[in-house]
Design an enzyme around this catalytic site. Sequence first.
Site, PDB file in Angstrom:
ATOM      1  N   ASP A   1       0.844  -1.200   0.000  1.00  0.00           N
ATOM      2  CA  ASP A   1       0.000   0.000   0.000  1.00  0.00           C
ATOM      3  C   ASP A   1       0.881   1.253   0.000  1.00  0.00           C
ATOM      4  O   ASP A   1       1.336   1.702   1.041  1.00  0.00           O
ATOM      5  CB  ASP A   1      -0.920  -0.011   1.235  1.00  0.00           C
ATOM      6  CG  ASP A   1      -1.867   1.188   1.253  1.00  0.00           C
ATOM      7  OD1 ASP A   1      -1.952   1.901   0.230  1.00  0.00           O
ATOM      8  OD2 ASP A   1      -2.523   1.403   2.294  1.00  0.00           O
TER       9      ASP A   1
ATOM     10  N   LYS B   1       1.559   7.943   0.376  1.00  0.00           N
ATOM     11  CA  LYS B   1       1.935   7.983   1.790  1.00  0.00           C
ATOM     12  C   LYS B   1       3.306   8.639   1.937  1.00  0.00           C
ATOM     13  O   LYS B   1       4.101   8.609   0.994  1.00  0.00           O
ATOM     14  CB  LYS B   1       2.028   6.550   2.335  1.00  0.00           C
ATOM     15  CG  LYS B   1       0.706   5.878   2.581  1.00  0.00           C
ATOM     16  CD  LYS B   1       0.926   4.484   3.178  1.00  0.00           C
ATOM     17  CE  LYS B   1      -0.392   3.760   3.375  1.00  0.00           C
ATOM     18  NZ  LYS B   1      -1.275   4.364   4.375  1.00  0.00           N
TER      19      LYS B   1
ATOM     20  N   ASP C   1       0.129  -4.924   4.628  1.00  0.00           N
ATOM     21  CA  ASP C   1      -1.264  -4.550   4.383  1.00  0.00           C
ATOM     22  C   ASP C   1      -2.073  -5.705   3.776  1.00  0.00           C
ATOM     23  O   ASP C   1      -3.246  -5.560   3.471  1.00  0.00           O
ATOM     24  CB  ASP C   1      -1.304  -3.313   3.461  1.00  0.00           C
ATOM     25  CG  ASP C   1      -2.503  -2.430   3.738  1.00  0.00           C
ATOM     26  OD1 ASP C   1      -3.113  -2.578   4.814  1.00  0.00           O
ATOM     27  OD2 ASP C   1      -2.832  -1.604   2.874  1.00  0.00           O
TER      28      ASP C   1
ATOM     29  N   ASP D   1      -5.761   6.431  -0.765  1.00  0.00           N
ATOM     30  CA  ASP D   1      -5.132   5.641   0.299  1.00  0.00           C
ATOM     31  C   ASP D   1      -6.171   4.904   1.162  1.00  0.00           C
ATOM     32  O   ASP D   1      -5.813   4.052   1.963  1.00  0.00           O
ATOM     33  CB  ASP D   1      -4.251   6.560   1.166  1.00  0.00           C
ATOM     34  CG  ASP D   1      -3.254   5.777   2.010  1.00  0.00           C
ATOM     35  OD1 ASP D   1      -3.081   4.578   1.749  1.00  0.00           O
ATOM     36  OD2 ASP D   1      -2.655   6.391   2.914  1.00  0.00           O
TER      37      ASP D   1
ATOM     38  N   GLU E   1      -7.982   2.506   0.382  1.00  0.00           N
ATOM     39  CA  GLU E   1      -8.208   1.511  -0.687  1.00  0.00           C
ATOM     40  C   GLU E   1      -8.739   0.191  -0.149  1.00  0.00           C
ATOM     41  O   GLU E   1      -9.375  -0.556  -0.882  1.00  0.00           O
ATOM     42  CB  GLU E   1      -6.917   1.291  -1.467  1.00  0.00           C
ATOM     43  CG  GLU E   1      -5.951   0.258  -0.866  1.00  0.00           C
ATOM     44  CD  GLU E   1      -5.397   0.654   0.505  1.00  0.00           C
ATOM     45  OE1 GLU E   1      -5.406   1.858   0.818  1.00  0.00           O
ATOM     46  OE2 GLU E   1      -4.980  -0.241   1.270  1.00  0.00           O
TER      47      GLU E   1
ATOM     48  N   ARG F   1     -11.114  -0.563   1.959  1.00  0.00           N
ATOM     49  CA  ARG F   1     -12.583  -0.658   1.902  1.00  0.00           C
ATOM     50  C   ARG F   1     -13.073  -0.806   0.467  1.00  0.00           C
ATOM     51  O   ARG F   1     -14.111  -1.398   0.214  1.00  0.00           O
ATOM     52  CB  ARG F   1     -13.199   0.557   2.610  1.00  0.00           C
ATOM     53  CG  ARG F   1     -12.829   1.866   1.996  1.00  0.00           C
ATOM     54  CD  ARG F   1     -13.052   3.045   2.930  1.00  0.00           C
ATOM     55  NE  ARG F   1     -11.926   3.239   3.853  1.00  0.00           N
ATOM     56  CZ  ARG F   1     -11.871   4.196   4.782  1.00  0.00           C
ATOM     57  NH1 ARG F   1     -12.880   5.035   4.944  1.00  0.00           N
ATOM     58  NH2 ARG F   1     -10.822   4.306   5.561  1.00  0.00           N
TER      59      ARG F   1
HETATM   60  N1  BES Z   1      -3.335   0.214   5.126  1.00  0.00           N
HETATM   61  C1  BES Z   1      -3.741   1.470   5.624  1.00  0.00           C
HETATM   62  C2  BES Z   1      -4.056   1.448   7.118  1.00  0.00           C
HETATM   63  C3  BES Z   1      -2.901   1.207   8.042  1.00  0.00           C
HETATM   64  C4  BES Z   1      -2.227   2.273   8.582  1.00  0.00           C
HETATM   65  C5  BES Z   1      -2.551  -0.051   8.399  1.00  0.00           C
HETATM   66  C6  BES Z   1      -1.196   2.063   9.459  1.00  0.00           C
HETATM   67  C7  BES Z   1      -1.515  -0.257   9.268  1.00  0.00           C
HETATM   68  C8  BES Z   1      -0.843   0.798   9.810  1.00  0.00           C
HETATM   69  C9  BES Z   1      -4.983   1.942   4.904  1.00  0.00           C
HETATM   70  O1  BES Z   1      -5.092   1.537   3.589  1.00  0.00           O
HETATM   71  C10 BES Z   1      -4.930   3.423   4.913  1.00  0.00           C
HETATM   72  O2  BES Z   1      -4.043   3.959   4.306  1.00  0.00           O
HETATM   73  N2  BES Z   1      -5.869   4.053   5.592  1.00  0.00           N
HETATM   74  C11 BES Z   1      -5.900   5.457   5.708  1.00  0.00           C
HETATM   75  C12 BES Z   1      -7.323   5.901   5.559  1.00  0.00           C
HETATM   76  C13 BES Z   1      -7.473   7.385   5.423  1.00  0.00           C
HETATM   77  C14 BES Z   1      -6.930   7.833   4.105  1.00  0.00           C
HETATM   78  C15 BES Z   1      -8.927   7.713   5.549  1.00  0.00           C
HETATM   79  C16 BES Z   1      -5.353   5.826   7.079  1.00  0.00           C
HETATM   80  O3  BES Z   1      -5.605   5.109   8.026  1.00  0.00           O
HETATM   81  O4  BES Z   1      -4.615   6.797   7.159  1.00  0.00           O
HETATM   82 ZN    ZN Z   2      -4.156  -0.188   3.084  1.00  0.00          ZN
HETATM   83 MN    MN Z   3      -4.086   2.865   2.273  1.00  0.00          MN
END
Ligand code: BES
Ligand code: ZN
Ligand code: MN
Length: 555
Positions: free
Chosen positions: A264, A271, A282, A341, A343, A345
């Site tokens: 991811d 990111k 991920d 990001d 993604e 869901r």
């Molecule tokens: N894979 C990430 C979530 C994540 C973050 C897992 C840290 C493990 C450690 C997910 O795809 C993501 O990026 N989520 C975003 C959502 C936001 C853009 C609403 C997040 O949590 O920042």
């Molecule tokens: Zn993710």
């Molecule tokens: Mn993500």
Amino acid sequence: MEIIAKHAIAEKHKAAVLALAVREGKLTAQGAAVDKAAGGHLAAVLKLGDLDAKAGSTVVLHKVGGVAAERVVLVSVGASDKDFRDAARAAVKAAAGTSGELALALADAAPAGRNVSWAVEELAAAVHDASYKYETTKSKKDDKPGLKKVTLIVGKGEDKAAEAAAAAGAAVGEAVNVGKDLGNLPPNFCTPSYLATQAKDIAKKFGMKVEVLERADIERLGMGSFVSVAKGSTEPMKLIVLKHEGGAKGAKPVVLVGKGITFDSGGISLKPGEGMDEMKYDMMGAGSVIATMHAVGRMKLPLNVIAVVPTCENMPAGNASKPGDVVTTMSGQTVEILNTDAEGRLILCDALTYAERFEPAAVVDVATLTGACVIALGHIATGLYANKDALAHELLAAGETAGDRAWHMPLWDEYQESLKSNFADMANIGGRPGGSVTAACFLSRYTKKYDWAHLDIAGTAWKSGAAKGATGRPVPMLTQFLRTRAAQAAGAAKPAAVKAAPAAKAAKPAAKAAVKPVAAKAVAKPAAKVAAKPAAKVVAKPAAKPAAKPAAKKK
Ligand code: BES
Ligand code: ZN
Ligand code: MN
């Protein structure tokens, strides 16, 4: 690693290491017998005060007179379940450097309220957990001989129950390590195709059915949301369906859905670079679901279980999704992608719609879904959401029994409002407040047709820092949940049996389903070998063809 449980006279048992339990400064019954043979030497050592009372503290003694084992490890066990698990792992770690056999005489040291079977199961799982080593992509392997065999010594007449418990514990421990290997494997090895191969291997090993859908199949199903995430990557996307048909014919299956983002990057909503390497895990929703199927297969669980794994990479590219894009999900609902990001869901919603076709008894999805869940619960509890309280309670109880706990989070309507979009049926993000909750709310819009729970494992699937690596969670919780379901199904199948207990109550430790003892073998190494230039292959490939049409079908 071979693990067996049997009755033996501990002081006469020949082994490289014999571990004995100490609680509140005193040896438990098994240890006291050994001490007698040793002329009170062990008690004298304890009197010196070298052994810390903290659970998991150890002292190693060599060549103790009257004891057949070469070494004796005294380990403090403490009073709680967690203390016992810590002690079990510490005893294994203390013996890890020696070659030959480790005998654990700790089965009588279970915490109050737990029986020998519980202790033996935990010990067997701990043996695998504590002896895990990641070596796949290191050029120099550890060539120390190491532990070959572990004997779990139990009391007279306890052999039979202990054998079954050891087999169950070994199945869980082995599966946890399968999960850790998948999570630790670098993202240029652990690709969607690699996960598909792993699922096929498990299917072959345990006689399960497996189907791997490719991009064309996935497009045909109308999974515009899933495709929108995958299309920026040159790694082919997959939808993996793995079926264990261990239950009654026609009995509704439990469906496990796992987020399989093998890397991811965030996509166009890129990111920050620091720590981005960790986004290889991920895919641990997928990893833990596939690993749980390994346990299910090993245990020959009498239950129908289906794993559904949507897997792809989330990458930035000229043809990647952009913030503002609107896609049409398999359910027909449209989504405005405000942040590429978010993604997870987007791939899960289509997999959850796909799960409807199995007429499931329940669906549990598992995902490293939000950083917000890590902020809410840290690295201790998995975030649990459900549209049925009874299902939530089953999972909570399973986590409690297995030492792999979750915390029940709210899924109230008030949270749904933040997903409003001016240009689609919903947005894919709801802002920073309650980020884990609004992500679950998003998924809840695709799970109305069945009992559903969602596990956000972003905080629990991985450890950062010096001991960086995958934890294998929530394999123990999921396996325990399925075993309890299997036990209930078996109870319900017997006409003469007393009325089945309500789901939430039946999830007690006593409901641990017995499994046939199977010799626990070492976890098969992943097939991946260190390629000379792993990345080159990807770079050399031409960019993926952009989708001919935008994913959203406007009506
Ligand atoms: N894979 C990430 C979530 C994540 C973050 C897992 C840290 C493990 C450690 C997910 O795809 C993501 O990026 N989520 C975003 C959502 C936001 C853009 C609403 C997040 O949590 O920042
Ligand atoms: Zn993710
Ligand atoms: Mn993500």
